[in-house]
Write a protein that holds these residues in place. Structure first.
Motif, short mmCIF file in Angstrom:
data_model
loop_
_atom_site.label_atom_id
_atom_site.label_comp_id
_atom_site.label_asym_id
_atom_site.label_seq_id
_atom_site.Cartn_x
_atom_site.Cartn_y
_atom_site.Cartn_z
N GLU A 171 96.27 0.86 -20.19
CA GLU A 171 94.84 1.19 -20.13
C GLU A 171 93.97 -0.06 -20.11
O GLU A 171 92.82 -0.01 -19.67
CB GLU A 171 94.46 2.09 -21.32
CG GLU A 171 94.97 3.50 -21.22
CD GLU A 171 96.46 3.65 -21.48
OE1 GLU A 171 97.01 4.71 -21.13
OE2 GLU A 171 97.10 2.73 -22.04
N PHE A 212 88.11 -1.30 -19.18
CA PHE A 212 88.80 -0.03 -19.22
C PHE A 212 88.21 0.89 -18.16
O PHE A 212 87.04 0.76 -17.79
CB PHE A 212 88.65 0.64 -20.59
CG PHE A 212 89.35 -0.08 -21.70
CD1 PHE A 212 90.67 0.18 -22.00
CD2 PHE A 212 88.67 -1.02 -22.46
CE1 PHE A 212 91.32 -0.48 -23.03
CE2 PHE A 212 89.31 -1.69 -23.50
CZ PHE A 212 90.63 -1.42 -23.79
N GLU A 213 89.00 1.86 -17.72
CA GLU A 213 88.55 2.81 -16.70
C GLU A 213 87.50 3.77 -17.24
O GLU A 213 86.54 4.11 -16.56
CB GLU A 213 89.73 3.59 -16.14
CG GLU A 213 89.38 4.44 -14.94
CD GLU A 213 90.59 5.11 -14.32
OE1 GLU A 213 90.36 6.08 -13.58
OE2 GLU A 213 91.73 4.70 -14.59
N ASN A 214 87.68 4.22 -18.51
CA ASN A 214 86.76 5.21 -19.08
C ASN A 214 86.97 5.26 -20.60
O ASN A 214 87.82 4.56 -21.14
CB ASN A 214 87.00 6.60 -18.45
CG ASN A 214 88.46 7.00 -18.48
OD1 ASN A 214 89.19 6.75 -19.45
ND2 ASN A 214 88.93 7.61 -17.41
N TYR A 223 94.03 3.26 -25.99
CA TYR A 223 94.21 1.88 -26.46
C TYR A 223 94.02 1.81 -27.97
O TYR A 223 94.82 1.19 -28.68
CB TYR A 223 93.21 0.99 -25.72
CG TYR A 223 92.83 -0.28 -26.42
CD1 TYR A 223 93.67 -1.39 -26.42
CD2 TYR A 223 91.59 -0.41 -27.07
CE1 TYR A 223 93.30 -2.57 -27.05
CE2 TYR A 223 91.23 -1.57 -27.69
CZ TYR A 223 92.08 -2.65 -27.68
OH TYR A 223 91.71 -3.81 -28.31
N GLU A 242 88.27 7.65 -22.35
CA GLU A 242 89.60 8.16 -22.69
C GLU A 242 90.61 7.01 -22.75
O GLU A 242 91.47 6.99 -23.63
CB GLU A 242 90.05 9.21 -21.67
CG GLU A 242 89.26 10.51 -21.72
CD GLU A 242 87.88 10.44 -21.06
OE1 GLU A 242 87.63 9.51 -20.24
OE2 GLU A 242 87.04 11.30 -21.37
N ALA A 243 90.50 6.06 -21.84
CA ALA A 243 91.41 4.91 -21.85
C ALA A 243 91.20 4.07 -23.11
O ALA A 243 92.17 3.58 -23.70
CB ALA A 243 91.18 4.06 -20.60
#
Length: 124
Positions: free
Chosen positions: A61, A87-89, A96, A91-92
């Protein structure tokens, strides 16, 4: 509207921007920044940096990571270390945050940390 210096007015404006971004369904990635202040930076920084960078490639992530030790040492204003990740979002970030390697690094950091500040913001 509220006067420019009004704290509550500023928060309302920020909230309005956030709502507007949500309506647009912005798919921006997130920049995650943590500033650390340590009791014993000269002793713990090498291990902290090693533990942080040890997560790269093992926690997928984390899209990018950079650490930087303070070179200014400007009294109370300065912190000892900055961590910057992409991070992508959210949730990531949550994945993590719960990852065993991150928990292990956090345990070591918290044993030496005096203070920490975090900012997460959207990037294009």
């Amino acid at each position: 509207g509220a006067p420019h210096g009004d704290r509550d007015g500023g928060f309302r404006v920020l909230s309005a921007v956030t709502d507007w971004q949500k309506e647009r369904q912005v798919s921006a990635m997130l920049k995650y920044i943590v500033l650390f202040k340590f009791r014993d930076p000269e002793d713990c920084l090498p291990t902290v940096i090693e533990k942080l960078h040890g997560m790269m490639g093992k926690i997928p992530e984390i899209l990018s990571m950079e650490t930087g030790a303070d070179v200014w040492h400007n009294g109370e204003r300065s912190y000892d270390l900055a961590l910057t990740c992409t991070f992508e979002n959210m949730e990531a970030i949550e994945v993590y945050d719960k990852h065993p390697l991150h928990q292990e690094a956090r345990e070591y950091i918290y044993a030496h940390r005096l203070d920490g500040k975090t900012v997460v913001y959207e990037i294009e």
